[in-house]
Write a protein that holds these residues in place. Structure first.
Motif, mmCIF file in Angstrom:
data_model
loop_
_atom_site.group_PDB
_atom_site.id
_atom_site.type_symbol
_atom_site.label_atom_id
_atom_site.label_comp_id
_atom_site.label_asym_id
_atom_site.label_seq_id
_atom_site.Cartn_x
_atom_site.Cartn_y
_atom_site.Cartn_z
ATOM 1 N N ARG A 110 38.324 45.385 42.422
ATOM 2 C CA ARG A 110 37.741 45.066 42.419
ATOM 3 C C ARG A 110 37.825 44.214 40.870
ATOM 4 N NH1 ARG A 110 33.526 49.444 42.659
ATOM 5 N NH2 ARG A 110 33.647 48.609 44.625
ATOM 6 N N ALA A 111 38.206 44.687 40.133
ATOM 7 C CA ALA A 111 37.697 44.426 38.555
ATOM 8 C C ALA A 111 38.919 43.115 38.394
ATOM 9 C CB ALA A 111 39.538 45.264 37.901
ATOM 10 N N ILE A 112 39.714 43.155 39.890
ATOM 11 C CA ILE A 112 41.045 41.659 40.131
ATOM 12 C C ILE A 112 39.971 40.097 40.539
ATOM 13 C CG2 ILE A 112 42.575 40.428 40.917
ATOM 14 C CD1 ILE A 112 44.070 43.029 40.591
ATOM 15 N N GLY A 113 39.104 41.101 41.485
ATOM 16 C CA GLY A 113 38.235 40.870 41.887
ATOM 17 C C GLY A 113 37.350 39.951 40.852
ATOM 18 N N ASP A 114 36.853 40.582 40.370
ATOM 19 C CA ASP A 114 35.328 40.104 39.685
ATOM 20 C C ASP A 114 36.006 38.916 38.563
ATOM 21 O OD1 ASP A 114 33.903 41.682 40.721
ATOM 22 O OD2 ASP A 114 33.856 43.366 39.805
ATOM 23 N N GLY A 115 37.014 39.202 37.686
ATOM 24 C CA GLY A 115 37.559 38.324 36.737
ATOM 25 C C GLY A 115 38.233 37.087 37.535
ATOM 26 N N LEU A 116 38.634 37.253 38.412
ATOM 27 C CA LEU A 116 39.102 35.491 39.223
ATOM 28 C C LEU A 116 37.900 35.238 39.693
ATOM 29 C CD1 LEU A 116 42.743 36.645 40.429
ATOM 30 C CD2 LEU A 116 42.311 35.220 38.674
ATOM 31 N N GLY A 117 36.723 35.589 40.018
ATOM 32 C CA GLY A 117 35.525 35.278 40.808
ATOM 33 C C GLY A 117 36.100 35.327 42.011
ATOM 34 N N LEU A 118 36.525 36.161 42.810
ATOM 35 C CA LEU A 118 37.109 35.539 43.896
ATOM 36 C C LEU A 118 36.017 37.304 44.694
ATOM 37 C CD1 LEU A 118 40.778 35.975 44.069
ATOM 38 C CD2 LEU A 118 38.985 34.164 44.718
ATOM 39 N N PRO A 119 36.010 37.618 45.912
ATOM 40 C CA PRO A 119 35.771 38.100 46.755
ATOM 41 C C PRO A 119 36.305 39.510 46.777
ATOM 42 C CG PRO A 119 35.517 36.496 48.878
ATOM 43 C CD PRO A 119 36.428 36.154 46.968
ATOM 44 N N VAL A 120 35.439 40.959 46.962
ATOM 45 C CA VAL A 120 36.566 42.092 47.110
ATOM 46 C C VAL A 120 36.201 42.244 48.404
ATOM 47 C CG1 VAL A 120 36.937 44.220 46.077
ATOM 48 C CG2 VAL A 120 36.114 42.074 44.614
ATOM 49 N N GLN A 121 37.663 42.980 48.864
ATOM 50 C CA GLN A 121 37.938 42.843 50.539
ATOM 51 C C GLN A 121 38.346 44.232 50.906
ATOM 52 O OE1 GLN A 121 37.400 39.180 52.762
ATOM 53 N NE2 GLN A 121 38.687 40.041 53.793
ATOM 54 N N SER A 122 37.613 44.555 52.298
ATOM 55 C CA SER A 122 38.734 45.807 52.714
ATOM 56 C C SER A 122 40.082 44.774 53.395
ATOM 57 C CB SER A 122 37.591 46.672 53.186
ATOM 58 O OG SER A 122 38.720 47.707 54.288
ATOM 59 N N ILE A 123 41.044 45.365 53.301
ATOM 60 C CA ILE A 123 42.187 45.388 54.068
ATOM 61 C C ILE A 123 42.225 46.678 55.339
ATOM 62 C CG2 ILE A 123 44.396 44.592 54.266
ATOM 63 C CD1 ILE A 123 42.277 42.334 53.070
ATOM 64 N N ALA A 124 42.192 45.440 57.106
ATOM 65 C CA ALA A 124 42.928 47.011 57.676
ATOM 66 C C ALA A 124 43.784 47.370 57.271
ATOM 67 C CB ALA A 124 42.397 46.724 59.018
ATOM 68 N N PRO A 125 44.492 48.678 57.559
ATOM 69 C CA PRO A 125 45.474 49.142 56.879
ATOM 70 C C PRO A 125 46.351 48.770 57.997
ATOM 71 C CG PRO A 125 44.257 51.456 57.434
ATOM 72 C CD PRO A 125 43.830 49.730 57.545
ATOM 73 N N GLU A 126 46.653 48.207 58.655
ATOM 74 C CA GLU A 126 47.247 47.640 60.053
ATOM 75 C C GLU A 126 47.412 46.000 59.632
ATOM 76 O OE1 GLU A 126 44.536 48.712 60.989
ATOM 77 O OE2 GLU A 126 43.299 48.028 61.970
ATOM 78 N N ASP A 127 47.095 45.412 58.956
ATOM 79 C CA ASP A 127 46.773 43.805 58.121
ATOM 80 C C ASP A 127 47.414 44.387 56.936
ATOM 81 O OD1 ASP A 127 46.290 43.259 60.697
ATOM 82 O OD2 ASP A 127 44.046 43.137 59.736
ATOM 83 N N ALA A 128 48.460 45.310 56.168
ATOM 84 C CA ALA A 128 47.961 45.467 54.371
ATOM 85 C C ALA A 128 49.504 44.660 54.451
ATOM 86 C CB ALA A 128 48.209 46.554 54.350
ATOM 87 N N VAL A 129 50.279 44.717 55.658
ATOM 88 C CA VAL A 129 51.823 43.971 55.047
ATOM 89 C C VAL A 129 52.090 42.662 55.431
ATOM 90 C CG1 VAL A 129 54.278 44.034 55.890
ATOM 91 C CG2 VAL A 129 53.545 46.125 55.337
#
Ligand SMILES: NC(=O)c1ccc[n+]([C@@H]2O[C@H](COP(=O)([O-])OP(=O)(O)OC[C@H]3O[C@@H](n4cnc5c(N)ncnc54)[C@H](OP(=O)(O)O)[C@@H]3O)[C@@H](O)[C@H]2O)c1
Length: 301
Positions: free
Chosen positions: A233-252
């Motif tokens: 959230r700190a990164i997304g808010d600072g960059l003006g980007l959406p903050v989003q969950s990534i599924a564990p299987e998609d993490a890499v």
């Protein structure tokens, strides 16, 4: 004291070496290239030319010193087993030279391998034993040198050491967010990462070299656990980007190599380290550091 350092030209080492020099120590640093040697000289460190695989050079550096600070690590996550073997061989080389001297050997270590949901303490033994384990089982190997008359100190780093100029995990998260156009966390993002500011690490190493008895495990931790969702959230808010969950299987696929770590729960305390060394972290926290120092330009952090 004459101190031999590996990794003195690295991001953390370049904060540690000036601190040790300011305290009156003579610092010699391993330098594998002309560029590293020049950087060390500019910082007042005497370069000793060689790489981490040059065991004779490591032995010579240790032989000529009153203490060794070993921060260097081959950060090639695609050849992690090889990095571990190199690490182990380096510790063995230091052990051979320092045997029976009672001199301090401070080795960088990590915090992976703890139980998710629990807070790692200095009393918890590293689960990694043997050459095929992460970092070649180097912490346990180093600690075993106590029996051979060496004074080993393990310094376990929080998974994110942060500060200006960082090119480690937090900087990689910022870079990924820019590239993907979203600031991601894995799953529900409730897993936490311990954190510490680089300047606090430099003071900790200085204190450990002065005060830590042989066989001590120390924790470079200022914040026990920052939820990874809050980091995103700190990164997304600072960059003006959406903050989003990534599924564990998609993490890499989303984060690359970092996807193997960002979903881990790595919480740790430094209560014993603080009490033993009188160390008090004073640097700003991770989220404030992200907001102030990681987001300004493409190269910030
Ligand atoms: N930064 C973090 O957030 C973090 C978190 C947890 C643990 N740590 C640990 O803290 C230690 C220092 O990290 P760092 O962030 O300062 O790393 P870094 O900036 O990547 O620096 C690595 C240092 O090791 C040297 N080095 C690498 N491979 C070498 C080789 N084959 N031969 C000789 N020297 C070699 C580099 O020399 P050159 O200058 O020649 O490249 C540099 O001085 C490492 O053990 C790391 O695993 C760091």
């Amino acid at each position: 004291m004459r101190i031999f350092m590996t990794g003195a030209s690295g991001w953390i080492g370049s904060a540690v070496a000036p601190r040790l020099i300011a305290e009156g120590h003579d610092v010699t640093g391993l330098a594998r290239s002309d560029a590293s040697a020049s950087a060390l000289e500019a910082a007042g460190v005497t370069p000793l030319r060689g790489g981490l695989d040059d065991l004779d050079v490591l032995r010579a550096g240790a032989e000529a010193s009153d203490a060794v600070v070993h921060l260097c690590f081959k950060h090639d996550f695609d050849r992690f087993a090889e990095s571990g073997r190199t690490e182990r061989a380096a510790i063995e080389a230091f052990g051979d030279v320092l045997e029976g001297t009672g001199r301090r050997l401070l080795v960088a270590s990590g915090m992976a391998g703890g139980r998710p949901g629990s807070v790692l303490t200095e009393g918890d033994e590293s689960p990694f034993v043997g050459p095929d384990s992460p970092r070649g089982g180097s912490e346990r190997l180093a600690m075993s040198l106590t029996e051979r008359g060496v004074a080993p100190i393990a310094l376990r780093f929080a998974p994110t050491v942060h500060g200006r100029g960082d090119h480690g995990f937090t900087a990689a998260l910022v870079r990924t967010a820019r590239e993907r156009g979203v600031s991601g966390y894995i799953g529900d993002g409730s897993n936490r990462w311990a954190a510490v500011h680089r300047d606090d690490v430099a003071r900790l190493i200085d204190l450990a070299l002065q005060k830590a008895p042989g066989g001590t495990i120390t924790h470079a931790v200022a914040e026990t656990g920052v939820p990874t969702r809050d980091i995103a959230r700190a990164i997304g808010d600072g960059l003006g980007l959406p903050v989003q969950s990534i599924a564990p299987e998609d993490a890499v696929a989303h984060f690359g190599w970092l996807g193997r770590f960002f979903g881990a729960d790595i919480q740790a305390s430094a209560d014993r380290t603080r009490a033993l060394l009188g160390w008090e972290p004073i640097g700003i926290g991770l989220l404030q550091d992200i907001a102030e120092n990681y987001l300004g330009t493409e190269d910030a952090a």
